[in-house]
Enzyme design. Structure first.
Site, PDB file in Angstrom:
ATOM      1  N   GLU A 166       9.711  -5.751  -5.761  1.00  4.10           N
ATOM      2  CA  GLU A 166      10.891  -4.701  -5.595  1.00  4.10           C
ATOM      3  C   GLU A 166      12.254  -5.380  -5.153  1.00  4.10           C
ATOM      4  O   GLU A 166      12.713  -5.254  -3.964  1.00  4.10           O
ATOM      5  CB  GLU A 166      10.416  -3.893  -4.348  1.00  4.10           C
ATOM      6  CG  GLU A 166       9.062  -3.153  -4.675  1.00  4.10           C
ATOM      7  CD  GLU A 166       8.688  -2.124  -3.760  1.00  4.10           C
ATOM      8  OE1 GLU A 166       9.777  -1.975  -2.783  1.00  4.10           O
ATOM      9  OE2 GLU A 166       7.984  -1.290  -3.953  1.00  4.10           O
ATOM     10  N   GLU A 352       1.217  -1.608  -6.946  1.00  7.24           N
ATOM     11  CA  GLU A 352       1.161  -0.784  -5.601  1.00  7.24           C
ATOM     12  C   GLU A 352       1.123   0.646  -5.756  1.00  7.24           C
ATOM     13  O   GLU A 352       1.846   1.181  -6.757  1.00  7.24           O
ATOM     14  CB  GLU A 352       2.393  -0.999  -4.647  1.00  7.24           C
ATOM     15  CG  GLU A 352       2.260  -2.515  -4.041  1.00  7.24           C
ATOM     16  CD  GLU A 352       3.532  -2.559  -3.048  1.00  7.24           C
ATOM     17  OE1 GLU A 352       3.920  -1.443  -2.699  1.00  7.24           O
ATOM     18  OE2 GLU A 352       4.187  -3.604  -2.925  1.00  7.24           O
TER      19      GLU A 352
HETATM   20  C1  FCB Z   1       6.655  -0.984  -0.928  1.00  5.24           C
HETATM   21  C2  FCB Z   1       6.489  -2.146  -0.410  1.00  5.24           C
HETATM   22  C3  FCB Z   1       5.264  -2.551   0.472  1.00  5.24           C
HETATM   23  C4  FCB Z   1       5.127  -1.316   0.987  1.00  5.24           C
HETATM   24  C5  FCB Z   1       4.905  -0.003   0.542  1.00  5.24           C
HETATM   25  C6  FCB Z   1       4.637   1.136   1.162  1.00  5.24           C
HETATM   26  O1  FCB Z   1       7.966  -0.613  -1.069  1.00  5.24           O
HETATM   27  O2  FCB Z   1       6.326  -3.180  -1.511  1.00  5.24           O
HETATM   28  O3  FCB Z   1       5.581  -3.691   1.250  1.00  5.24           O
HETATM   29  O4  FCB Z   1       6.023  -1.167   2.237  1.00  5.24           O
HETATM   30  O5  FCB Z   1       6.353   0.120  -0.154  1.00  5.24           O
END
Ligand code: FCB
Length: 447
Positions: A166, A352
């Protein structure tokens, strides 16, 4: 009741990040990171909490890998702490730092769990921040040196590499809004940081290619599907701007060698003229093997005259929200997968996806029904996307275990494993058993 089966080699995993779980912030020669510094600054984090100990994973990784094995994970995505390897950001190597990751990787391989390494999940060595951090072009070069060392050490045994996690959050929340380390508030700086991050990514991919390693390398971006608040032309344009800024700012440079024009023009109007050498584009756009996407929620936007730059405002939705106050919107995952795949034609991993809920332990058990529901609905959308042609290779739950959620400290629990921070005892939540079944059967049951 349909049973939605996944491709045979679909990679089911869970993800974490070094600063969020490791602890041992100043042990065995580790240098200070910008997150150590930021979290130690009074007022920066919820209740002044910090990741000094976090989940103590640095000392408990073996137990944690046993739990991954119990869940049946096929892959584990974790990040390497740069200042554990290079305490000063570059130059002197810390062998004990390397040894930690070596032991971790070996144990994973022993358990048949594929290690997936994220090289940078926001914990820049503080010494590099003191030289300008991501505002300094040289940081990109130092990142490639650090990446290169890890490729050299682990390139033959780690099959999947992610350069950055990110970059948008790192640039805009860290250098623009000041919510994240290093806590700078300068939007122009944030755009400079975003370019240096892209350059860092490109230089690392270049090093990986030059080393001739056999695995795959890519980058992870966060995306939130954007929908206009109405069918008006103005709202539709507003949604396009939000999409360009929030979703495409890092993807267009990598895949199309340019920043999205709608945003670039706004920057120019604001007299923010960035003159990047053309050679940067050749580095940034070196082909990658896959794209990692992190998806949690969507955004609804409308035109807003008052907003100084993008002229947009967010419209809240009435749907259910998680503890992060993020709307639960599984269809957004399907929509963005279709859109991104159509536009960039690249294999994708969901690196994620998950939800924070206020979990409690009752009689030794965590009945996190809402998280199960969240995961089931999103995994169904992953299935639909594959069915409809997206080359989707794997899915990683965020997160393996409850951890330090950045500015929110320990107040948001994302894990499928519960962590009692007083005792460091771990408990598999009901969602972990749900996920175990999904992995075992390689399918999800349509409710
Ligand atoms: C993302 C991050 C991770 C965590 C999630 C909830 O933006 O990459 O580290 O904080 O959100």
């Amino acid at each position: 009741m349909g049973k939605l089966s996944f491709p045979k080699d679909f990679l089911w995993g869970a993800a974490t990040a070094a600063y969020q779980i490791e602890g041992a912030w100043n042990e065995d020669g580790k240098g200070e990171s910008i997150w150590d510094r930021f979290a130690h600054t009074p007022g920066a984090i919820f209740q002044n909490q910090n990741g000094d100990i976090a989940c103590d994973h640095y000392h408990r990784y073996e137990e944690d890998i046993e739990m991954m094995s119990e869940i049946g994970l096929k892959a584990y995505r974790f990040s390497v702490s740069w200042p554990r390897i290079f305490p000063e950001g570059r130059g002197k190597i810390n062998p004990k730092g390397l040894s930690f990751y070596e032991r971790l990787i070996e144990k994973l391989l022993e358990k048949n769990i594929k290690p997936v390494i994220t090289l940078y999940h926001w914990d820049l060595p503080q010494e590099l921040e003191d030289k300008g951090g991501w505002l300094n072009r040289d940081t990109a070069k130092y990142f490639a040196e650090y990446a290169n060392l890890l490729f050299y050490k682990f390139g033959d045994i780690v099959p999947i590499w992610i350069t950055l996690n990110e970059p948008g959050v790192c640039a805009f929340l860290g250098y623009g809004w000041g919510w994240h380390a290093p806590g700078k508030k300068d939007m122009k700086g944030a755009f400079i940081a975003s370019h240096n991050l892209l350059l860092a990514h490109g230089l690392a991919v270049q090093a990986y290619r030059e080393g001739g390693y056999k695995g795959n390398i890519g980058i992870t971006v966060n995306v939130a599907t954007v929908y206009p608040a109405s069918n008006s032309e103005e709202d539709i344009r507003a949604a396009e701007r939000q999409d360009a800024y929030g979703n495409r700012w890092f993807l267009d440079p990598i895949f199309k060698k340019e920043y999205p024009k709608v945003i670039w023009e706004i920057l120019e109007k604001n007299h923010w003229n960035f003159n990047y050498p053309t050679s940067d584009w050749n580095v940034i756009s070196i082909p990658i093997d896959f794209l990692g996407i992190n998806y949690y929620t969507r955004t609804i936007v409308a035109y807003d005259e008052q907003d100084p730059y993008l002229k947009i405002k967010r419209i809240p939705s009435l749907n259910e929200h998680t503890e992060m106050n993020w709307e639960v919107y599984p269809d957004g995952l399907y929509d963005i997968l279709i859109k991104i795949y159509k536009e960039y034609q690249i294999p994708i991993y969901i690196t994620e996806n998950g939800a924070a809920y206020n979990d409690t332990v009752e009689d030794g058990r965590v009945r996190d029904e809402k998280r199960i529901e969240y995961l089931r609905e999103h995994i169904k959308r992953v299935y639909f996307a594959i069915r409809d042609g997206v080359d989707l290779k794997g899915y990683f739950v965020w997160s393996l275990m409850d951890n330090f959620e950045w500015g929110h400290g320990f107040s948001k629990r994302f894990g499928i494993i519960y962590v009692d921070y007083e005792t460091q005892k771990r408990i598999l939540k009901d969602s972990a058993y749900f996920y175990k079944k999904v992995i075992e059967e390689n399918r999800v049951i349509e409710d």
